[in-house]
Design a protein around this motif. Structure first.
Motif, short mmCIF file in Angstrom:
data_model
loop_
_atom_site.label_atom_id
_atom_site.label_comp_id
_atom_site.label_asym_id
_atom_site.label_seq_id
_atom_site.Cartn_x
_atom_site.Cartn_y
_atom_site.Cartn_z
N THR A 266 0.82 -1.23 0.00
CA THR A 266 0.00 0.00 0.00
C THR A 266 0.84 1.27 0.00
N ASN A 267 2.08 1.17 0.51
CA ASN A 267 2.97 2.33 0.63
C ASN A 267 2.43 3.38 1.63
N LEU A 268 1.61 2.95 2.59
CA LEU A 268 1.06 3.83 3.63
C LEU A 268 1.69 3.44 4.97
N TYR A 269 2.44 4.36 5.52
CA TYR A 269 3.24 4.03 6.71
C TYR A 269 2.75 4.75 7.97
N GLU A 270 1.59 5.41 7.92
CA GLU A 270 1.10 6.11 9.11
C GLU A 270 0.79 5.13 10.24
N GLY A 271 0.24 3.95 9.87
CA GLY A 271 -0.13 2.95 10.88
C GLY A 271 1.05 2.45 11.67
N PRO A 272 2.12 1.94 10.99
CA PRO A 272 3.29 1.46 11.75
C PRO A 272 3.93 2.54 12.62
N VAL A 273 3.98 3.79 12.10
CA VAL A 273 4.58 4.88 12.89
C VAL A 273 3.76 5.11 14.15
N GLN A 274 2.42 5.10 14.01
CA GLN A 274 1.55 5.33 15.16
C GLN A 274 1.72 4.23 16.19
N LEU A 275 1.90 2.98 15.71
CA LEU A 275 2.10 1.86 16.64
C LEU A 275 3.39 2.03 17.43
N LEU A 276 4.48 2.42 16.74
CA LEU A 276 5.75 2.62 17.43
C LEU A 276 5.66 3.74 18.46
N LYS A 277 4.88 4.78 18.14
CA LYS A 277 4.73 5.91 19.08
C LYS A 277 4.11 5.46 20.40
N GLU A 278 3.26 4.45 20.34
CA GLU A 278 2.56 4.00 21.54
C GLU A 278 3.41 3.06 22.39
N LEU A 279 4.53 2.55 21.82
CA LEU A 279 5.36 1.58 22.54
C LEU A 279 6.43 2.26 23.39
N GLY A 280 6.88 1.57 24.41
CA GLY A 280 7.98 2.05 25.23
C GLY A 280 9.32 1.68 24.61
N PRO A 281 10.42 2.18 25.17
CA PRO A 281 11.75 1.90 24.59
C PRO A 281 12.06 0.40 24.49
N SER A 282 11.76 -0.38 25.52
CA SER A 282 12.08 -1.83 25.49
C SER A 282 11.27 -2.53 24.42
N ALA A 283 9.99 -2.17 24.29
CA ALA A 283 9.12 -2.80 23.28
C ALA A 283 9.61 -2.46 21.87
N ILE A 284 10.06 -1.22 21.68
CA ILE A 284 10.56 -0.81 20.36
C ILE A 284 11.81 -1.63 20.02
N ASP A 285 12.70 -1.79 21.01
CA ASP A 285 13.92 -2.57 20.81
C ASP A 285 13.58 -4.00 20.41
N THR A 286 12.61 -4.59 21.07
CA THR A 286 12.19 -5.96 20.77
C THR A 286 11.64 -6.06 19.35
N GLU A 287 10.79 -5.08 18.97
CA GLU A 287 10.18 -5.10 17.64
C GLU A 287 11.26 -5.00 16.55
N LEU A 288 12.25 -4.13 16.74
CA LEU A 288 13.28 -3.95 15.71
C LEU A 288 14.20 -5.17 15.64
#
Length: 881
Positions: free
Chosen positions: A767-789
């Motif tokens: 789809t080339n629409l990245y607003e959703g993933p960015v919004q999800l990352l914004k809601e996560l804490g630092p540890s959760a972001i590290d795990t996702e990446l």
């Protein structure tokens, strides 16, 4: 908003004490204290008689009060065709509706209330139930009710007086006329019970006072006052048989009822008619009030003498023309009125109010003759300047008078006129000339007064000696009348504007002309903010120009006023300019942005305004209003959005403080301004940061340090045992102290479940629409972001395509210029975790190259803007130095 202004909110009114309605005296049994109630427009004030301190201000009514009355529990106020009953001097608890005309007389009578309207209808109300108990209709042609009273000890009896002169005694319980007194061929203006039972005092329009016995219908005595109709009557009850009678000219006659003669005259107790006078029960005190906005308490402490003034509360008897805060405390407002007086009002308490008196050419003679008879009385003050720097040493105020050449000095500390009357010698005291003083200013040191004249001259005087210290210009400073003059903060420059459309800047000391600016229209007035060096010039075309004294250029022009500019005031920091104009608006302009940030309407145009030096209040005086109104500054205590108002903005009416507090019928939602919501991005060209707290993204690169930080210091290992244990057998083996550790890391591989973030990245590849993933990352804490990446790598159950999708997401964030700080942090963590893998994969290297280009482009534009700003800032700093 529903109050009309987003910055200012009505707070209270100063200097309002009384109007033309008679006061009411109440006695509080529990406090053992007398209180006096006076009407002021739409509300009433309650004062204690002991100190004349204000005790309560009632809630305001929708219309002006037309009559006041009170009993032991309630205060009754008539307004229009309605009567309201107030409890505790403040809240309306009963409302009586039923009159077809305006009510003009009230009489509380036990559990009932008697009211008379202008159509001659008399209604008796039950106080508690608000029901109509009885209605009596009089023929207006033969008996027009003008006064009403209850004779003491006469059960259920009411005595009515008429403008035809006759009196009628009624039993209101039986609804029966008992007796008609023929009268004395003059309208009855007042009926008052005397200390003696059966005896009534009757005041007539002819100036006669009749003491009449209503039991035997016998006139006991008559008195005649030559000052017009009797406006008020009262009798002493402290052992002296004295009656006081008020008149329309402000005099009070004192009559001895035993000797039947005039024993004293209290002349000029008020400058208007005596509205009400009352002797306190068993005390030698007389309370008077009048339409001159004054309450006075007189004490009779000399045998057979007239009363002397004990205490008073007094405001302007005519509307103020100019108001200004006196000192830096912001607690005193100096006000000049059309009544010719200069007064100071305190925003803290009435006891700090003081009157500086009425201007006079000969103060000594005026003292002997009294102000009323002073032939050398000066006309009202049109404008004044003040400076408190040397107020302890000499006069601190200079005032211009209407159509008058002479300017006067005033001493604030002494509370009186000052030592000097400043007049240039060039006119040889020729009063036939039509030259008058138009503008005035005092230097910030308090030593010099600069006075401008309608002839175009500008003179400088020494405040200490009153001596002339020079003039600006060889002959005249301007070819027409001077409209404004001001001295800067350091006594270096004087700026003047004239009707010749010129603004001239002079050296203060040498009087040399430095610079001339041509104005687009004739100026009306000027105002200098000394701290910032900004000069506001109101022009006759209803616009206001701002001149910077440093650069000597016009830097702002404000238009939009639809009427003459009456007054201007700067906020203490010089950021706002508030303008009051004849179109009934008060506008607030923001100087840095040059935009209108607030505008509201008032019912009556503001004549003068003054902003408190502390920034707490805006004070205003209005056309045909005797008071000074305070507006509190909302920005000091709450967050106020000061966005520029649109060009087609229609201001709402702000009710004057103390005029009307009850909820209006209009829908508040319609009146409220739409709350301003800031867009996610102000402009596509601007780099926008996220609003997330720093802790959500700053620590992403240091998570391993935070996680591995030891919770407690390392412990010393235990000493090895003396006998090392062995495993029995043919060949002995040493028994290890601890079992060999096994790796607890399990390679999840294909067992790992895909997260929502992972799935959205997969979907965004198509789809080339990245607003959703960015919004999800914004809601996560630092540890959760590290795990996702970490989970994006193939070794952790991820995929190269998903890693490419993540880099595309970073590219879209940089391209939109939104969440710039998050994009940098996420990219830094991604590179730290997967740098080696990216270097091995061609697909990822190409995508990383695209991200790098976007990153360099964005950073280059930011670097350019930052360099511009730093260059401008360093120039400004060096230019100022």
């Amino acid at each position: 908003n529903e109050e009309g202004s987003s910055i200012f909110c009505g707070f209270r009114a100063l200097g309002l004490y009384s109007n033309h309605l008679p006061h009411v005296v109440r006695f509080h049994k529990k406090h053992q204290e007398f209180y006096v109630v006076t009407a002021v427009g739409r509300c009433f004030h309650t004062y204690n008689v002991k100190k004349l301190g204000i005790v309560a201000v009632s809630n305001a009514l929708p219309a002006d009060i037309s009559y006041l009355a009170a009993d032991r529990m309630l205060v009754y106020a008539a307004h229009g065709k309605v009567i309201s009953a107030f409890a505790k001097n403040r809240k309306v608890v009963h409302t009586y509706e039923g009159h077809q005309a305006d009510v003009h007389l009230l009489l509380p009578f036990g559990d009932h209330l008697i009211s008379v309207d202008k159509e001659n209808a008399v209604i008796i109300w039950d106080v508690d139930s608000e029901d109509m108990y009885l209605q009596i209709l009089f023929d207006k042609a033969s008996f027009d009710v003008s006064a009403v009273m209850h004779p003491s000890t006469y059960l259920n009896k009411i005595l009515f007086g008429s403008s035809q002169g006759s009196l009628q005694l009624w039993n209101i319980k039986a609804n029966k006329l008992l007796f008609i007194f023929p009268g004395w061929e003059s309208a009855v203006t007042i009926l008052q019970q005397t200390p003696a039972v059966d005896v009534v005092g009757v005041g007539l329009a002819s100036g006669q006072i009749i003491i009449h016995n209503i039991k035997f219908n016998e006139t006991l005595m008559k008195f005649q006052q030559d000052w017009g109709p009797i406006t008020a009557l009262s009798f002493r009850t402290d052992g002296h048989p004295v009656m006081a009678a008020g008149s329309p000219v402000g005099h009070i006659g004192l009559w001895d009822l035993e000797e039947k003669r005039l024993v004293g005259q209290m002349r000029d107790t008020h400058t208007t008619a005596i509205a009400g006078l009352t002797f306190l029960h068993s005390e030698p005190l007389l309370i008077t009030n009048g339409a001159d906005n004054a309450i006075r308490v007189w004490i009779f402490d000399v045998a057979g003498g007239e009363g002397r003034l004990l205490r008073f509360r007094m405001g302007h008897s005519a509307p103020p023309t100019k108001i200004q805060h006196y000192d830096q405390s912001g607690q005193h407002i100096l006000s000049a009125g059309q009544d010719g007086t200069l007064q100071s009002f305190s925003t803290v308490h009435e006891r700090f109010n003081k009157s500086l008196g009425h201007g006079s050419l000969n103060k000594a003679k005026a003292k002997k003759k009294s102000v009323m008879c002073d032939t050398a009385k000066l006309p009202p003050i049109t404008t004044f300047a003040l400076e408190s720097a040397r107020q302890s040493d000499w006069d601190s105020i200079v005032a211009c008078h209407q159509g008058f050449l002479v300017t006067t000095t005033w001493n604030y500390q002494k509370g009186s006129m000052g030592a000097y009357k400043l007049e240039p010698e060039r006119f040889n005291k020729n009063r036939a000339l039509t030259v008058h003083a138009t503008a005035v200013d005092i230097s910030s040191c308090g030593n010099f007064a600069v006075i401008a004249l309608s002839s175009g001259h500008i003179d400088v005087y020494n405040m200490q000696s009153g001596l002339h210290r020079g003039q600006y210009g060889k002959d005249r400073a301007h070819s027409g009348p001077v409209r404004g003059v001001a001295v800067d903060a350091l006594n270096e420059l004087t700026v003047s504007t004239g009707a010749d459309r010129l603004l001239k800047i002079w050296k203060f000391k040498s009087k040399e002309l430095l610079h001339t600016v041509s104005l687009p229209a004739s100026p009306a007035s000027t105002l200098l903010h000394r701290d910032s060096g900004m000069l506001a010039i109101a022009l006759d075309d209803f616009t206001v120009s701002i001149l910077d004294m440093e650069t000597k250029r016009i830097v702002r022009r404000f238009s939009g006023q639809r009427g003459q500019v009456n007054d201007m005031t700067f906020s203490p920091d010089g950021r706002w300019l508030i303008i009051a104009s004849m179109d009934c608006t008060i506008r607030t302009w923001d100087l840095p942005s040059g935009s209108l940030v607030d505008c509201f309407l008032v019912d009556s145009a503001a004549i003068s305004i003054s902003f408190s030096p502390t920034g707490n209040f805006l004070a205003s005086s209005h056309v045909d209003c005797l008071g000074i109104y305070l507006w509190s500054n909302n920005t000091l205590c709450s967050l106020v959005s000061l966005r520029p108002l649109p060009a087609d903005y229609e201001p709402f009416v702000a009710i004057l403080p103390g005029s009307y507090d009850e909820e209006e019928d209009t829908d508040a939602d319609n009146l409220k301004m739409a709350e301003y919501v800031s867009p996610a991005q102000l402009d596509e060209q601007l780099v926008t940061l996220s609003l997330l707290p720093d802790s959500r993204w700053k620590n992403l690169l240091h998570l391993d340090i935070i996680r591995n930080k030891p919770k407690e210091p390392p412990k010393v290992p235990k000493a090895a045992p003396f006998f090392i244990p062995t495993i029995p057998g043919l060949v002995p083996h040493l028994n290890s102290l601890s079992p060999s550790p096994q790796s607890k890391v399990v390679n999840l591989g294909a067992l790992a479940q895909k997260s929502s973030f992972y799935l959205q990245l997969e979907e965004a590849l198509d789809t080339n629409l990245y607003e959703g993933p960015v919004q999800l990352l914004k809601e996560l804490g630092p540890s959760a972001i590290d795990t996702e990446l970490r989970g994006l790598a193939p070794g952790m159950g991820g995929d190269i395509c998903v890693m490419q999708s993540f880099l595309k997401m970073i590219g879209s964030m940089l391209l939109s210029r939104q969440d710039f700080d998050l994009a940098q942090a996420y990219l830094a963590l991604f590179l730290k975790l997967h740098l080696r893998l990216i270097a091995e994969q061609t697909l990822l290297m190409e995508e990383a190259g695209n991200v790098l280009e976007l990153l360099e482009e964005t950073w280059t534009s930011m670097q350019t803007i930052l360099n511009h700003s730093m260059c401008l800032l360093s120039y400004i700093k060096s230019a100022l130095l």
